[in-house]
Design an enzyme around this catalytic site. Structure first.
Site, PDB file in Angstrom:
ATOM      1  CG  ASP A 140      -1.895   1.069   0.814  1.00  0.00           C
ATOM      2  OD1 ASP A 140      -2.946   1.248   0.454  1.00  0.00           O
ATOM      3  OD2 ASP A 140      -1.787   1.762   2.564  1.00  0.00           O
ATOM      4  CD  GLU A 178      -2.204   2.481  -3.800  1.00  0.00           C
ATOM      5  OE1 GLU A 178      -3.487   2.691  -3.386  1.00  0.00           O
ATOM      6  OE2 GLU A 178      -1.718   2.248  -2.129  1.00  0.00           O
ATOM      7  CG  ASP A 214      -8.379   3.560  -3.669  1.00  0.00           C
ATOM      8  OD1 ASP A 214      -8.849   3.806  -2.354  1.00  0.00           O
ATOM      9  OD2 ASP A 214      -6.905   2.701  -3.143  1.00  0.00           O
TER      10      ASP A 214
END
Length: 415
Positions: free
Chosen positions: A151, A180, A247
């Site tokens: 992340d 990410e 997202d």
């Protein structure tokens, strides 16, 4: 998830990536309270083992989400800081501006802007680094997961990721490490940190070309060419090519619910270089705007699913897995014009040509694409010597079988 693995297997899925499953007091679970426990809303550690075992039995791999940029405010180290302030042995685990540390004042660095419940970890601190690397090793070694998705990995220092990757791959050499990062990230993709990233530049280009048609095929190709040129070839092949995620808006919403545009985009996604990534539910026609609407529960009732779209995804997955050119092949553009896009994938002397007409008008390719071609969907055999005509919003995929040259003849070169 365990109960639905046969659905995923039937669809053709061979890797499952889960957003965070560790103990957390939020719905999204990106504020980790305990890195060594599964959140009770999802199950137990033994359930995690069973998930991994069940996936492996079906030839599927499992990737967990690692949130190492920040912890939850209920994480033991931050709780100790709140309790003992300057005297806490964990005071250097975070970036603190002043004392006393208070969640109401947010006088410490956080994920995003003043997100009090997600204090940023100091990964330059050796104790923090050692702790998080042990977490990474534990779930690979003890539970058997096949890798990590990292992340907001561009907000963590390079030194940490180099040490993390080295440690995890020492335990599991084929573990996949995916970052990410929502922009180009060559500094993280030199071979010693991440294997690839979630390819958001690809996603944005896909929305602009297929969903909203803000750009034409030439500009679309330019964006993807720059994307590939930023990395080693081996890295480009390991990029997770997504069209939507938890997202972002779902792609069908970006398409204004036009399923034919989603189909063309999915065809390109599966026939292009890199790893196709499906956000759950896209294959049955789920739509949704930005969070929380893009994170709706999976639509399991078949009478509410787009079953034609589901069959379409199955067909594309089958085609990709059956034809190595679509996985390992080199990528070459053959024709660009308006909404018309033609490219070739070549591997071990064999080639496949894909033609996509992202337009509401008939498309014409007036150039030789091959002598004898076999349509991989209809099994029709035809010649592409004089090019190809595509209906509006149509794509075609062909295996090219050019005639062998006769000895002493150069007729093939004059075609």
């Amino acid at each position: 998830i365990i109960e639905k693995l046969d659905y995923l297997k039937d669809l053709g899925i061979n890797l499952v990536y889960l957003t965070p499953v560790f103990k957390s007091d939020s719905s999204h679970k990106y504020n980790t309270g305990d890195y060594y426990e599964i959140d009770p809303q999802f199950g137990t550690k033994e359930d995690a083992r069973e998930l991994v075992r069940s996936c492996h039995e079906r030839g599927m791999r499992v990737v967990f989400d690692a949130v190492f940029n920040h912890s939850g405010s209920d994480f033991f180290a931050f709780q100790d800081v709140l309790k003992n302030q300057e005297r806490s042995q964990y005071v250097d685990w975070y970036h603190i501006d002043s004392f006393p540390v208070e969640t109401g004042k947010v006088n410490y660095y956080t994920f995003a802007e003043r997100a009090a419940y997600m204090p940023k970890l100091n990964t330059a601190n050796q104790e923090v680094k050692d702790y998080l690397i042990e977490v990474g090793i534990y779930w690979v070694e003890e539970i058997g997961i096949d890798g990590w998705r990292l992340d907001v990995s561009d907000e963590v220092d390079h030194s940490f990721w180099r040490d993390f990757t080295k440690a995890v791959k020492a335990v599991r050499p084929d573990a996949v490490i995916i970052g990410e990062i929502m922009h180009e990230a060559p500094s993280f993709l030199r071979g010693d940190e991440m294997d690839g990233i979630m390819n958001y530049p690809f996603k944005v280009a896909m929305v602009d070309f297929f969903a909203t048609r803000k750009i034409d095929a030439e500009e679309f190709n330019g964006i993807l060419t720059r994307n590939r040129a930023s990395y080693m070839n081996s890295i480009s092949r390991q990029m997770w090519n997504l069209v939507g995620s938890h997202d972002t808006k779902r792609f069908l919403t970006e398409c204004d619910e036009k399923v034919d545009r989603l189909k063309l985009a999915t065809a390109f996604q599966f026939f292009y270089i890199g790893v196709p990534y499906i956000y759950y539910g896209d294959e049955v026609g789920m739509s949704g705007a930005l969070d929380p609407y893009c994170r709706g529960c999976m639509l399991w009732e078949e009478d509410e699913q787009d079953r034609d779209l589901h069959r379409f995804y199955k067909r594309l997955i089958h085609l990709r897995r059956l034809n190595k050119e679509l996985i390992y092949g080199d990528f070459e553009i053959l024709h660009l014009e308006g909404g018309l896009l033609v490219f070739r994938r070549t591997y071990e002397g064999k080639s496949i040509v894909v033609a996509i007409n992202n337009s509401d008008r008939e498309g014409h390719v007036k150039k030789r694409l091959g002598d004898k071609a076999v349509d991989l969907i209809t099994a029709e055999t035809l010649s592409l010597r004089k090019g190809l005509t595509l209906d509006p919003m149509e794509f075609r995929i062909f295996r090219i079988r050019n005639k062998e040259k006769r000895r002493g003849s150069d007729s093939e070169g004059r075609g």
